[in-house]
Design an enzyme around this catalytic site. Structure first.
Site, PDB file in Angstrom:
ATOM      1  N   GLY A 223       0.789  -1.221   0.000  1.00  0.00           N
ATOM      2  CA  GLY A 223       0.000   0.000   0.000  1.00  0.00           C
ATOM      3  C   GLY A 223       0.824   1.276   0.000  1.00  0.00           C
ATOM      4  O   GLY A 223       1.960   1.313  -0.485  1.00  0.00           O
ATOM      5  N   ASP A 250       4.548   4.594 -11.624  1.00  0.00           N
ATOM      6  CA  ASP A 250       4.164   5.633 -12.587  1.00  0.00           C
ATOM      7  C   ASP A 250       2.638   5.724 -12.689  1.00  0.00           C
ATOM      8  O   ASP A 250       2.083   6.823 -12.791  1.00  0.00           O
ATOM      9  CB  ASP A 250       4.761   5.318 -13.961  1.00  0.00           C
TER      10      ASP A 250
HETATM   11  O1  RIB Z   1       9.008   2.957 -13.919  1.00  0.00           O
HETATM   12  C1  RIB Z   1       9.177   2.075 -14.973  1.00  0.00           C
HETATM   13  C2  RIB Z   1      10.089   2.662 -16.007  1.00  0.00           C
HETATM   14  O2  RIB Z   1      11.380   2.825 -15.438  1.00  0.00           O
HETATM   15  C3  RIB Z   1      10.305   1.800 -17.218  1.00  0.00           C
HETATM   16  O3  RIB Z   1       9.343   2.027 -18.220  1.00  0.00           O
HETATM   17  C4  RIB Z   1      11.732   2.115 -17.619  1.00  0.00           C
HETATM   18  O4  RIB Z   1      11.825   2.785 -18.835  1.00  0.00           O
HETATM   19  C5  RIB Z   1      12.327   2.916 -16.476  1.00  0.00           C
HETATM   20  O5  RIB Z   1      12.485   4.263 -16.733  1.00  0.00           O
END
Ligand code: RIB
Length: 305
Positions: A223, A250
């Site tokens: 989490g 991301d």
């Molecule tokens: O967070 C994942 C990313 O980290 C990947 O797509 C790779 O390119 C690195 O930058």
């Protein structure tokens, strides 16, 4: 919705899928697949798929990878007019080893990303409204990140310190509205061990003492912990079958930015971002694994939320 700008890296990812991560001296049989990636690019795609219509500023090379990367970003609905290409440079690349439980290891050749400088940031920010939510990640040169911080104006600054390329100064901390390290990055930034929820809260408070307004430490399947001046929140991760964790952080950052831009309360934003990240790990690749707004909403409805 407030405008969104992501400033960060773009890479071509070469993923190797096998039963386990290799150890030194070992040769493993597996499958290799190429994906579009890079933390900033993944965050922008996550936001675009959630309906955020984001700007994205990055530096590509002058190679065939750049064409693929650019085409993908546009296809996912990212605004590409702030994307530059550096003559003679090669685009960033990442080599990602993924085991069947979804865990990964990666090596990054930053390529053209390292040429994205302070002037490029200033140019990118020129026409971005001051009520925007701005997300910066540390794959870019540290000075470039600092120029973005100093020129945030009234924008809300989310800083994803991934990877940690330098310690943060007092001035950096005071400019950051929300910092979003994972547990490893939180350890690097604080010098504290972060292997439990309690330890993550302690590290978050230490970052807050340095002057960052709010801290969200992502703990993968454990989490997220969040601390600001008024509240402490623990948001659990949703249980899913993880096949590839690439880009989960991301997905979290992209979704957090979108929900803040929509004016959601922080508690709801964290839950929405955690749901987005949980869905992301159920699919292969980075940008290809970002869920749409509808998918996140149905997933949350299934969980009774
Ligand atoms: O967070 C994942 C990313 O980290 C990947 O797509 C790779 O390119 C690195 O930058």
């Amino acid at each position: 919705m407030r405008p969104l700008i992501f400033i960060g890296t773009t890479n071509l990812d070469v993923n190797f899928y096998s039963n386990a991560l290799p150890s030194v001296g070992q040769s493993l049989i597996g499958k290799i697949e190429e994906f579009t990636g890079g933390k900033g690019a993944n965050q922008a795609v996550a936001a675009a798929k959630l309906g955020g219509n984001p700007y994205f500023a990055t530096m590509l090379g002058e190679d065939s990878a750049a064409d693929i990367l650019m085409e993908n970003l546009a296809g996912f609905g990212v605004q590409t007019n702030k994307i530059q290409r550096k003559p003679g440079a090669t685009s960033g690349k990442a080599l990602i080893l993924v085991a069947t439980n979804g865990t990964n290891m990666m090596g990054i050749d930053v390529g053209a990303n390292d040429k994205f400088n302070s002037d490029d940031v200033l140019l990118a920010l020129q026409d971005v409204p001051e009520n925007a939510v701005m997300v910066v990640e540390m794959g870019l040169p540290v000075e470039t990140c600092r120029t973005a911080f100093k020129n945030k104006k009234n924008r809300t600054l989310i800083f994803n310190p991934a990877p940690v390329r330098a310690q943060l100064s007092e001035e950096d901390c005071e400019l950051i509205d929300i910092i979003t390290p994972n547990e490893t990055e939180a350890e690097e930034l604080t010098g504290l061990k972060v292997s439990s929820i309690d330890e993550a809260f302690i590290a978050a408070k230490q970052l807050q003492k340095k002057g960052v307004a709010a801290v969200a430490i992502t703990l993968g399947s454990n989490g997220v912990v969040y601390v600001d001046q008024e509240q402490e929140i623990y948001q659990e991760a949703f249980k899913v079958d993880a096949i590839d964790t690439t880009g989960a952080g991301d997905a979290f950052n992209g979704a957090l930015a979108v929900s803040i831009a929509q004016g959601m309360k922080i508690k709801d934003s964290l839950r929405f971002a955690a749901a987005t990240a949980s869905l992301c790990v159920t699919r292969k690749g980075a940008q290809t694994s970002m869920p749409t707004k509808q998918e996140v909403e149905s997933f949350m409805a299934e969980k009774g939320l």
